[in-house]
Design a protein around this motif. Structure first.
Motif, short mmCIF file in Angstrom:
data_model
loop_
_atom_site.label_atom_id
_atom_site.label_comp_id
_atom_site.label_asym_id
_atom_site.label_seq_id
_atom_site.Cartn_x
_atom_site.Cartn_y
_atom_site.Cartn_z
N SER A 1 0.87 -1.18 0.00
CA SER A 1 0.00 0.00 0.00
C SER A 1 0.90 1.23 0.00
O SER A 1 2.08 1.13 0.31
CB SER A 1 -0.83 0.03 1.29
N PRO B 1 -1.41 -4.54 1.18
CA PRO B 1 -2.67 -4.01 0.63
C PRO B 1 -3.88 -4.73 1.22
O PRO B 1 -3.81 -5.92 1.53
CB PRO B 1 -2.55 -4.25 -0.87
N GLN C 1 -8.08 -3.29 -2.33
CA GLN C 1 -6.94 -2.93 -3.18
C GLN C 1 -6.49 -4.12 -4.01
O GLN C 1 -6.20 -3.98 -5.20
CB GLN C 1 -5.78 -2.43 -2.33
N ARG D 1 -6.70 -4.22 -8.07
CA ARG D 1 -5.43 -4.40 -8.77
C ARG D 1 -5.45 -5.66 -9.64
O ARG D 1 -5.03 -5.64 -10.79
CB ARG D 1 -4.29 -4.49 -7.75
N ALA E 1 -5.57 1.10 -7.49
CA ALA E 1 -5.63 0.35 -6.23
C ALA E 1 -4.90 1.05 -5.09
O ALA E 1 -5.07 0.66 -3.93
CB ALA E 1 -5.04 -1.05 -6.43
N GLY E 2 -4.09 2.05 -5.39
CA GLY E 2 -3.32 2.72 -4.33
C GLY E 2 -2.18 1.86 -3.85
O GLY E 2 -1.89 1.81 -2.65
N THR E 3 -1.52 1.15 -4.78
CA THR E 3 -0.42 0.26 -4.41
C THR E 3 0.83 0.60 -5.22
O THR E 3 0.78 1.36 -6.17
CB THR E 3 -0.79 -1.22 -4.69
#
Length: 153
Positions: free
Chosen positions: A107, A113, A117, A121, A146-148
């Motif tokens: 993350s 994550p 997420q 992803r 996904a914010g990863t």
């Protein structure tokens, strides 16, 4: 036209660096180190990992264990690959291929994550196109959505 004014094509025609902008290294904007553990994983590692995971899903599982023919193994392998990503990235932060290539998915806060997420992803990664469009931090659209980020171990 006044020669003292910058040309509006300066930043996109010659690239952003032509406008004098220093972009820094991949991951700098995210607060990640330039090299070593925690740095953004390069494309070579990421491509290597997806090839390893695809081979495992196709040959070992779909054809070897489940007995699907080569023609039918494609869709089955894609489903197995998605399942592998959800289960392994969701629990330990990496797949077999990622472990062999020495990186994990994190993350943006550095932790593992969460399930949402991982699902976002994985879905976008299976579509393939979002993974091929990436930003200056080497994050594909699937990672951005996904914010990863993929970071080295």
């Amino acid at each position: 036209m006044d020669s003292r004014q910058p040309r509006w094509t300066q930043t996109w025609l010659g690239g952003v660096r032509a406008g004098g902008a220093d972009l820094g290294y991949p991951g700098e904007r995210l607060g990640l180190p330039e090299r070593g553990s925690g740095a953004v994983a390069g494309w070579g590692r990421r491509i290597g990992a997806i090839v390893i995971d695809w081979l495992i899903c196709t040959w070992a599982i779909a054809q070897g264990l489940l007995g699907f023919s080569t023609a039918d193994a494609g869709w089955v392998s894609l489903g197995i690959l998605a399942l592998e990503y959800v289960l392994l990235v969701g629990t330990i932060g990496m797949t077999f291929g990622m472990r062999l290539m020495n990186f994990r998915i994190a993350s943006l806060d550095g932790g593992r994550p969460n399930l949402v997420q991982v699902l976002v992803r994985t879905f976008l990664l299976i579509l393939a196109v979002p993974a091929l469009i990436f930003d200056r931090d080497q994050r594909g659209l699937h990672d951005r959505a996904a914010g990863t980020v993929a970071v080295r171990l």
